[in-house]
Every structure is written in C-alpha cells, then in structure tokens.
Design a protein around this motif. Sequence first.
Motif, PDB file in Angstrom:
ATOM      1  N   VAL A 137     -84.764  38.922  26.520  1.00  0.00           N
ATOM      2  CA  VAL A 137     -85.164  37.556  26.429  1.00  0.00           C
ATOM      3  C   VAL A 137     -83.852  37.061  26.944  1.00  0.00           C
ATOM      4  N   VAL A 138     -84.127  36.165  27.924  1.00  0.00           N
ATOM      5  CA  VAL A 138     -83.248  35.491  28.999  1.00  0.00           C
ATOM      6  C   VAL A 138     -83.074  33.869  28.450  1.00  0.00           C
ATOM      7  N   ILE A 139     -81.895  33.670  28.347  1.00  0.00           N
ATOM      8  CA  ILE A 139     -81.637  32.287  28.190  1.00  0.00           C
ATOM      9  C   ILE A 139     -81.214  31.459  29.321  1.00  0.00           C
ATOM     10  N   ALA A 140     -82.098  30.292  29.678  1.00  0.00           N
ATOM     11  CA  ALA A 140     -81.582  29.474  30.602  1.00  0.00           C
ATOM     12  C   ALA A 140     -80.566  28.428  30.032  1.00  0.00           C
ATOM     13  N   VAL A 194     -83.326  42.369  23.381  1.00  0.00           N
ATOM     14  CA  VAL A 194     -81.906  42.009  23.785  1.00  0.00           C
ATOM     15  C   VAL A 194     -81.885  40.566  24.304  1.00  0.00           C
ATOM     16  N   VAL A 195     -80.937  39.800  23.985  1.00  0.00           N
ATOM     17  CA  VAL A 195     -80.933  38.671  24.361  1.00  0.00           C
ATOM     18  C   VAL A 195     -79.632  38.301  25.212  1.00  0.00           C
ATOM     19  N   GLY A 209     -79.595  39.306  37.910  1.00  0.00           N
ATOM     20  CA  GLY A 209     -80.128  40.693  37.367  1.00  0.00           C
ATOM     21  C   GLY A 209     -80.110  40.657  35.828  1.00  0.00           C
ATOM     22  N   PHE A 210     -79.685  39.771  35.133  1.00  0.00           N
ATOM     23  CA  PHE A 210     -79.500  39.670  33.556  1.00  0.00           C
ATOM     24  C   PHE A 210     -78.902  40.971  33.414  1.00  0.00           C
TER      25      PHE A 210
END
Length: 298
Positions: free
Chosen positions: A169-172, A195-196, A202-203
């Motif tokens: 889960v990627v937070i902008a 995983v946040v 590339g996170f």
Amino acid sequence: MTPSTPEKTPATDTATTVHLPTRVGVLGGGRMGAGIAHGFLIKGAEVLIVERDAASADAARERVATALGKSIDRGLAGTVEEHLGHLRVSTDYADFGDRELVVEAVPEIWALKVSSLRAVETELGPGAVLASNTSSLSMSGLAGHLTRPENFLGLHFFNPVPASTLIEVVIADQTAQELVERARGWVAGLGKTAVVVNDAPGFASSRLGVMLALEAMRMLEEGVASAEDIDNAMVLGYKHPTGPLKTTDIVGLDVRLGIAEYLHAELGERFAPPAILREKVERGELGRKSGRGFYNWS
C-alpha cells in the motif's frame, strides 16, 4: 517525474478492520489485471474488467476463468461458471461509474498511466477510490494529474497474484490518511498482508528486489557462478522461495529493465542496468513469457 519528498508516516496500527468493496473495477486484463480481478472475485466482489477492445476483453475473461479453475482444483468452493457470473468485461470506461474501487493495471509507461488514470477518474462517483498497481512510478507524481488526488493511492499486487500473500500500500503525498486504513482492510479482506510505505522510487519491494536481481546479473556476467547456483545460494542460504534470476524471468526481463532504468535515473549508478540485461531484452529473451531468459522455459 521526480517524486516530492514524502511527509507522511506509514500507519503502523495493527488493529485493521477487514472490509472488501462489493463493486470493484480493474483497468487492464493482462496477467496482473486478471490476477487482481480473480483475487476480488473469489472473495465475493462483483468485478468489472475494462480493456481496450473486444478481443482483449475476451482474453481477460479467459485468463480469469483459467485462474478460477486452478483455485477450484485447490479447494475453492463453487464452479468456474458460478464465479464468472460475478465478472463482467467491457471496453467502455463509463461502466466504471458504479464502482467503489478501481485498480489500474496497465503497462509501466508513465504517459499511459497518466492518461488511463485521468480517463477513469472522470467516470467515477465522488466517493470512489482510484488505485494504481504500479511497481515503481511516483504515486505523488501520478496523483498530481488527478482532480481528486486524496482518493488515490497505490495497491501494488505481486505476480502471480493468486499465490502471493503481499500487497504494498503506497501513500502519495496527497492521499487521505483514512484511505490508508481502508486499504489495509481491503488487503486483509483479500486474505493477504499489507506493507504500508511512503512514496519513493521503487517503494520498498521493487527497490530491494531489483537491487538483488541486478547484482545477481553482474555476478553472472563476471563468471562468479551459474544462474542456477546463484539462485540456489539465495533459495537455500537465505530461504528465498525463488532466486533473483528466476524471479526476473517470471516478472519479465523487459519489465525489470524498465524499472531499473527508472531507478537509475532517480537514485543513481547503483541501479544501472547490466549489459547482460539489455542484451537479452534486445534479443527478445524476456523470460518465461518468451520461452527464454536466464533460463530455458520451452
């Protein structure tokens, strides 16, 4: 396309409310898109896949049917036909209008991602959530092209989706904090682990995975060991389920090259693609999907 410096802190609260949207859309029905659709279908969601033309939409439906058949062989209740009754395929973006969540799963091309996300957003209701399955591109940069960036975040699924237990889960920078907690609930509802991470090139997963793969390629170039022995060193020594070179074959050498080039531009020389990777891609040796990469799949 340089991502801005993230200011949010990833959520660490382990008390996640399990929840799954009942109406889900997927833009793109290739290997990843079909896998994402399959994941929501088997948990009871009504799923819509939108593709560029009728032939592609039919092919997406067949990919999902094949995945459902394998899941039923492994013990999933019901029949393929029963599950497919909750799947619709289309070529019209307007059909996304009643979706609670739409996941974009088009190829890793910046201009294509931007145009696709903007086209989908214009069809969504005001409370709908738009997510990208990008494995490396800047989420904040993509969000900057949207009119409701607070309703946007990354849901990075892993290939193959049915067998993978992880979603990133990627937070902008623009993502609403409450949306992060909702996304954690969706991941839990799919029976997977989240995983946040904050937006960064590339996170976490792609950055680490590509770095390991690139070093394995350099070792192969230098004659340190064979592909099999390099992979076995990580499988047997570090308990990785698959070695970095075989994983690259599964992901696709062209996909890995694209990510490496992006990370090279953003993070410097440590991500410079080795010559062996460029040469194989130029020869069409793209891994499992072409029959040959670092291994012979034919």
